[in-house]
Scaffold this motif. Structure first.
Motif, PDB file in Angstrom:
ATOM      1  N   THR A   1     -14.033 -28.495  53.763  1.00  0.00           N
ATOM      2  CA  THR A   1     -15.019 -28.925  54.745  1.00  0.00           C
ATOM      3  C   THR A   1     -14.389 -29.876  55.750  1.00  0.00           C
ATOM      4  O   THR A   1     -13.809 -30.887  55.353  1.00  0.00           O
ATOM      5  CB  THR A   1     -16.199 -29.636  54.063  1.00  0.00           C
ATOM      6  N   PRO A   2     -14.474 -29.595  57.055  1.00  0.00           N
ATOM      7  CA  PRO A   2     -13.957 -30.542  58.046  1.00  0.00           C
ATOM      8  C   PRO A   2     -14.617 -31.913  57.889  1.00  0.00           C
ATOM      9  O   PRO A   2     -15.822 -32.021  57.662  1.00  0.00           O
ATOM     10  CB  PRO A   2     -14.347 -29.902  59.381  1.00  0.00           C
ATOM     11  N   GLY A   3     -13.802 -32.953  58.012  1.00  0.00           N
ATOM     12  CA  GLY A   3     -14.330 -34.304  57.939  1.00  0.00           C
ATOM     13  C   GLY A   3     -14.547 -34.829  56.542  1.00  0.00           C
ATOM     14  O   GLY A   3     -15.103 -35.908  56.359  1.00  0.00           O
ATOM     15  N   LYS A   4     -14.081 -34.106  55.526  1.00  0.00           N
ATOM     16  CA  LYS A   4     -14.305 -34.522  54.144  1.00  0.00           C
ATOM     17  C   LYS A   4     -12.965 -34.808  53.467  1.00  0.00           C
ATOM     18  O   LYS A   4     -11.987 -34.115  53.692  1.00  0.00           O
ATOM     19  CB  LYS A   4     -15.037 -33.428  53.364  1.00  0.00           C
ATOM     20  N   ILE A   5     -12.944 -35.867  52.627  1.00  0.00           N
ATOM     21  CA  ILE A   5     -11.778 -36.145  51.809  1.00  0.00           C
ATOM     22  C   ILE A   5     -11.997 -35.529  50.421  1.00  0.00           C
ATOM     23  O   ILE A   5     -12.963 -35.869  49.731  1.00  0.00           O
ATOM     24  CB  ILE A   5     -11.538 -37.656  51.649  1.00  0.00           C
ATOM     25  N   ASN A   6     -11.143 -34.598  50.033  1.00  0.00           N
ATOM     26  CA  ASN A   6     -11.216 -33.970  48.717  1.00  0.00           C
ATOM     27  C   ASN A   6     -10.247 -34.664  47.760  1.00  0.00           C
ATOM     28  O   ASN A   6      -9.101 -34.930  48.118  1.00  0.00           O
ATOM     29  CB  ASN A   6     -10.825 -32.487  48.809  1.00  0.00           C
ATOM     30  N   SER A   7     -10.687 -34.957  46.563  1.00  0.00           N
ATOM     31  CA  SER A   7      -9.810 -35.512  45.548  1.00  0.00           C
ATOM     32  C   SER A   7      -9.038 -34.385  44.869  1.00  0.00           C
ATOM     33  O   SER A   7      -9.641 -33.432  44.378  1.00  0.00           O
ATOM     34  CB  SER A   7     -10.611 -36.290  44.496  1.00  0.00           C
TER      35      SER A   7
END
Length: 367
Positions: free
Chosen positions: A335-341
């Motif tokens: 997702t654009p604009g999201k930080i994924n762990s």
């Protein structure tokens, strides 16, 4: 014509602090006073902001692009963008310069009194500026598109990444600053590591290097469609009208890269089964073709030993980043604009018994 009655008030949604490693250098009010040169209040001036929690605007650690592209029209309707006499800016390059006034400048300057007879105004913006960006109309939607490229530096550091406005800035009358609430077009990844329970009982693992290796998406076209509803308002809810507000990447090309993701403290010692962050987030174009290998190099040491005796040195293990190994991607996608762990555990592989020394060798698994 498209009249936006529900545009969110710009500059009032700043977060007091962020949970991610990006810090805001100035508040919205502080930036407002520098947005336009004080010697001419009639100038059409600009103030882009980023209120997405993935990164901050005007942070010394996370600088914004130095250029912006702007489209601007008065009395906007489906025919306006094809008529030159309704155009204020057509992919106008606006440059940021820090020379005491912190202003965004362009030439030749346009002035609000030139458009005193206009009924309303709408502006579209993106960063950084590129020639060939377009704004097109189709079925009540205005699509802003531009080509963007990522480099090794901004992938690893999160700086100067391509941005696009959340909504067009609408004005019912001439005057004051044109604000853009910019959204991130890339997605971020925060690496986290821990030991499996069996590993932490007998061994410490000192991570010394982490690399992201493979075909990395590096170029593509960013597009976003803004919708006018039947009442002439800009639609804010992305769930409406077939989610046409979604940021889309197309024509993406990849480049073979080996990105070394640095950790601020150098090495990282894992001695428990809690997750620990490695470095800052890195960023990528959110497409299915992003499936690199994450390669981790570490030393294995005896746990609870004063000498911290190394039993294995320079062990290197890899795991492929994809939906099979990373369960969250199956649910959320990129997702654009999201930080994924990216949560990676080192779990036991096998145990060697050599004389008086036992040596664990771990392998990586996504959690």
């Amino acid at each position: 014509m498209c009249i936006s009655k529900n545009i969110l008030p710009f500059g009032k949604a700043w977060l007091g602090f962020l949970l991610l490693p990006f810090m805001v250098a100035c508040s919205g009010d502080d930036l407002e006073q520098y947005a336009q040169r004080a010697d001419n209040a009639n100038e059409i001036g600009f103030l882009p902001k980023t209120e997405n929690v993935t990164r901050a605007t005007y942070s010394l650690d996370n600088p914004h692009p130095a250029t912006m592209g702007v489209f601007g029209y008065f009395d906007l309707d489906e025919n306006t963008i094809t008529k030159g006499n309704y155009t204020i800016f057509k992919n106008k390059q606006v440059n940021y310069q820090e020379q005491g006034d912190w202003s965004w400048t362009y030439s030749p300057v346009r002035y609000w009194p030139e458009f005193s007879s206009a009924n309303d105004f709408d502006f579209f913006g993106y960063m950084p500026y590129v020639s060939g960006a377009t704004l097109t109309y189709y079925d009540k939607g205005y699509t802003l598109s531009f080509n963007a490229a990522l480099s090794v530096e901004n992938i690893k550091e999160g700086t100067n990444l391509p941005l696009i406005c959340n909504q067009p800035h609408h004005k019912d009358a001439p005057g004051e600053i044109v604000n853009f609430d910019m959204d991130q077009t890339t997605t971020g990844f925060q690496l986290k590591f821990k030991l499996g329970t069996r590993m932490s009982n007998v061994r410490d693992f000192e991570i010394t290097r982490v690399q992201v290796i493979g075909q990395i998406p590096s170029k593509g076209k960013v597009s976003r469609t803004y919708i006018c509803d039947d009442d002439g308002n800009w639609v804010l809810d992305p769930q409406l009208l077939e989610k046409k507000h979604d940021i889309k990447w197309s024509d993406v090309t990849t480049q073979n890269m080996a990105l070394q993701i640095a950790n601020e403290g150098g090495s990282l010692t894992l001695s428990d089964d809690e997750f620990h962050e490695w470095g800052k987030p890195f960023f990528a174009i959110p497409v299915e073709s992003f499936a690199p290998s994450i390669t981790v190099t570490y030393n294995v040491r005896v746990a609870d030993s004063e000498k911290k005796t190394i039993t294995r040195e320079g062990v290197t293990k890899s795991i492929v980043f994809n939906k099979d190994n990373f369960a969250n991607l199956k649910k959320q996608g990129l997702t654009p604009g999201k930080i994924n762990s990216l949560e990676i555990a080192i779990v036991p592989d096998h145990l060697y018994i050599l004389a008086d020394d036992d040596q664990y060798i771990g392998y990586l698994v996504m959690e």
